[in-house]
Write a protein that holds these residues in place. Structure first.
Motif, PDB file in Angstrom:
ATOM      1  N   SER A   1       0.809  -1.219   0.000  1.00  0.00           N
ATOM      2  CA  SER A   1       0.000   0.000   0.000  1.00  0.00           C
ATOM      3  C   SER A   1       0.841   1.267   0.000  1.00  0.00           C
ATOM      4  O   SER A   1       0.312   2.357  -0.206  1.00  0.00           O
ATOM      5  CB  SER A   1      -0.931   0.015   1.214  1.00  0.00           C
ATOM      6  N   MET A   2       2.156   1.143   0.214  1.00  0.00           N
ATOM      7  CA  MET A   2       3.007   2.324   0.321  1.00  0.00           C
ATOM      8  C   MET A   2       3.861   2.505  -0.933  1.00  0.00           C
ATOM      9  O   MET A   2       4.363   1.524  -1.493  1.00  0.00           O
ATOM     10  CB  MET A   2       3.894   2.233   1.563  1.00  0.00           C
ATOM     11  N   SER A   3       4.020   3.752  -1.341  1.00  0.00           N
ATOM     12  CA  SER A   3       4.780   4.054  -2.560  1.00  0.00           C
ATOM     13  C   SER A   3       6.048   4.835  -2.236  1.00  0.00           C
ATOM     14  O   SER A   3       6.572   5.551  -3.085  1.00  0.00           O
ATOM     15  CB  SER A   3       3.915   4.856  -3.538  1.00  0.00           C
ATOM     16  N   SER A   4       6.543   4.699  -1.031  1.00  0.00           N
ATOM     17  CA  SER A   4       7.730   5.421  -0.581  1.00  0.00           C
ATOM     18  C   SER A   4       8.788   4.432  -0.101  1.00  0.00           C
ATOM     19  O   SER A   4       8.522   3.607   0.779  1.00  0.00           O
ATOM     20  CB  SER A   4       7.365   6.381   0.563  1.00  0.00           C
ATOM     21  N   THR A   5       9.971   4.528  -0.678  1.00  0.00           N
ATOM     22  CA  THR A   5      11.085   3.682  -0.239  1.00  0.00           C
ATOM     23  C   THR A   5      11.376   3.897   1.241  1.00  0.00           C
ATOM     24  O   THR A   5      11.569   2.942   2.000  1.00  0.00           O
ATOM     25  CB  THR A   5      12.350   3.992  -1.064  1.00  0.00           C
TER      26      THR A   5
ATOM     27  N   ALA B   1       9.372   4.954   3.626  1.00  0.00           N
ATOM     28  CA  ALA B   1       8.303   4.424   4.472  1.00  0.00           C
ATOM     29  C   ALA B   1       8.386   2.910   4.586  1.00  0.00           C
ATOM     30  O   ALA B   1       8.200   2.342   5.669  1.00  0.00           O
ATOM     31  CB  ALA B   1       6.945   4.850   3.920  1.00  0.00           C
ATOM     32  N   ILE B   2       8.662   2.234   3.482  1.00  0.00           N
ATOM     33  CA  ILE B   2       8.752   0.768   3.504  1.00  0.00           C
ATOM     34  C   ILE B   2       9.911   0.316   4.392  1.00  0.00           C
ATOM     35  O   ILE B   2       9.768  -0.589   5.226  1.00  0.00           O
ATOM     36  CB  ILE B   2       8.908   0.214   2.076  1.00  0.00           C
TER      37      ILE B   2
ATOM     38  N   THR C   1       6.682   8.426   8.468  1.00  0.00           N
ATOM     39  CA  THR C   1       5.796   8.047   9.567  1.00  0.00           C
ATOM     40  C   THR C   1       4.334   8.338   9.236  1.00  0.00           C
ATOM     41  O   THR C   1       3.443   7.598   9.648  1.00  0.00           O
ATOM     42  CB  THR C   1       6.191   8.773  10.871  1.00  0.00           C
ATOM     43  N   LYS C   2       4.079   9.399   8.464  1.00  0.00           N
ATOM     44  CA  LYS C   2       2.697   9.678   8.050  1.00  0.00           C
ATOM     45  C   LYS C   2       2.155   8.549   7.176  1.00  0.00           C
ATOM     46  O   LYS C   2       1.023   8.093   7.351  1.00  0.00           O
ATOM     47  CB  LYS C   2       2.610  10.999   7.295  1.00  0.00           C
ATOM     48  N   LYS C   3       2.963   8.083   6.237  1.00  0.00           N
ATOM     49  CA  LYS C   3       2.524   6.989   5.361  1.00  0.00           C
ATOM     50  C   LYS C   3       2.325   5.705   6.155  1.00  0.00           C
ATOM     51  O   LYS C   3       1.395   4.934   5.900  1.00  0.00           O
ATOM     52  CB  LYS C   3       3.529   6.792   4.226  1.00  0.00           C
ATOM     53  N   ILE C   4       3.206   5.458   7.116  1.00  0.00           N
ATOM     54  CA  ILE C   4       3.063   4.272   7.975  1.00  0.00           C
ATOM     55  C   ILE C   4       1.766   4.359   8.772  1.00  0.00           C
ATOM     56  O   ILE C   4       1.005   3.390   8.860  1.00  0.00           O
ATOM     57  CB  ILE C   4       4.286   4.145   8.909  1.00  0.00           C
TER      58      ILE C   4
END
Length: 274
Positions: free
Chosen positions: A145-149, A151-152, A205-208
């Motif tokens: 669901s995440m598109s950020s390296t 964040a992953i 952290t927002k994406k998480i």
């Protein structure tokens, strides 16, 4: 010979905590999504790594790519060739040890009927096979669901500390984990806390918090000798048991014989809709 395996609705990513906490990963977003997808294809009862065969259509389904666009072959070839060259770095007090993620990545030239076969480096077996103690398990849908390296990578790290409720890391450790501290060139991105927080941690952290099964907040850790100097980051981690992972297409797995390998190959395909 073909052996049809039992289909699983949930795709769990299971890793030994030492792999998560002590290593650095240089992969980009779609490479990370492929990596964790492959880990989710490992079965709990596996005693060795079966090579994993995935067709191009299935791979494109699980990464961030507009399948209506052209250039699929060139994009996948470049992505996978670069992925084959990626290593993970194990940091200890005395040394840095470099291991390849894969022993083999075999890429078909034919896009229409193409497939890729991945075989994990055998040195990873102690971290990925038959984990019974000191391991972390989460649903692949949270990664997808995440598109950020950033964040992953940060989710993967903090998820392993979710049972503790908090975790503390030096700035150097965070830069190592996020691969900002390049052990080859010595280049170091986001050296100070202000830039690390603004350009990496705040967004990650927002994406998480928006997409996964943990909620995270963080604060700087000040040096006892100089309260103006930030030396690390303290994270507060709370499990969100009501979180639902992104719904993913169901897959089927089958063990097949392949003359190119000394063991059966696990063929992964999208499951036909009923």
């Amino acid at each position: 010979m073909e052996i049809k395996e039992q289909n699983r609705d949930e795709r769990s990513v299971v890793q030994g905590n030492k792999l998560i906490v002590s290593t650095s990963n240089a992969m980009k977003t779609n490479q990370l999504k492929i990596l964790y997808f492959l880990i989710s294809c490992i079965q709990r009862e596996d005693e060795l790594f079966f090579p994993i065969e995935v067709d191009y259509h299935t791979l494109l389904t699980f990464i961030d790519y507009d399948t209506n666009k052209g250039g699929k072959k060139a994009y996948l070839t470049e992505l996978l060739e670069d992925m084959a060259n990626k290593s993970y770095y194990v940091y200890t007090q005395d040394r840095i040890t470099v291991y390849p993620w894969f022993g083999v990545i075999q890429i078909d030239r034919n896009l229409a009927a193409g497939r890729v076969v991945f075989k994990f480096n055998e040195d990873l077996s102690k971290y990925l096979l038959q984990q019974t103690r000191n391991f972390t398990q989460y649903q692949y849908g949270f990664i997808c669901s995440m598109s950020s390296t950033h964040a992953i990578k940060l989710y993967n790290l903090l998820r392993s500390f979710a049972f503790c409720g908090s975790a503390e890391f030096t700035l150097t450790k965070i830069r190592q984990t996020m691969n900002f501290l390049n052990p080859k060139s010595g280049n170091d991105k986001y050296k100070d806390y202000k830039s690390l927080s603004k350009y990496v941690l705040a967004e990650a952290t927002k994406k998480i918090n928006d997409n996964t099964d943990i909620s995270v907040r963080y604060e700087p850790m000040k040096s006892p000798e100089d309260r103006r100097k930030v030396v690390g980051v303290r994270f507060y981690i709370k499990r969100n048991c009501d979180a639902v992972p992104t719904s993913l297409p169901r897959i089927s797995t089958t063990l097949i014989e392949d003359e190119g390998f000394d063991r059966p190959v696990r063929r992964v395909t999208l499951q036909d809709e009923d």
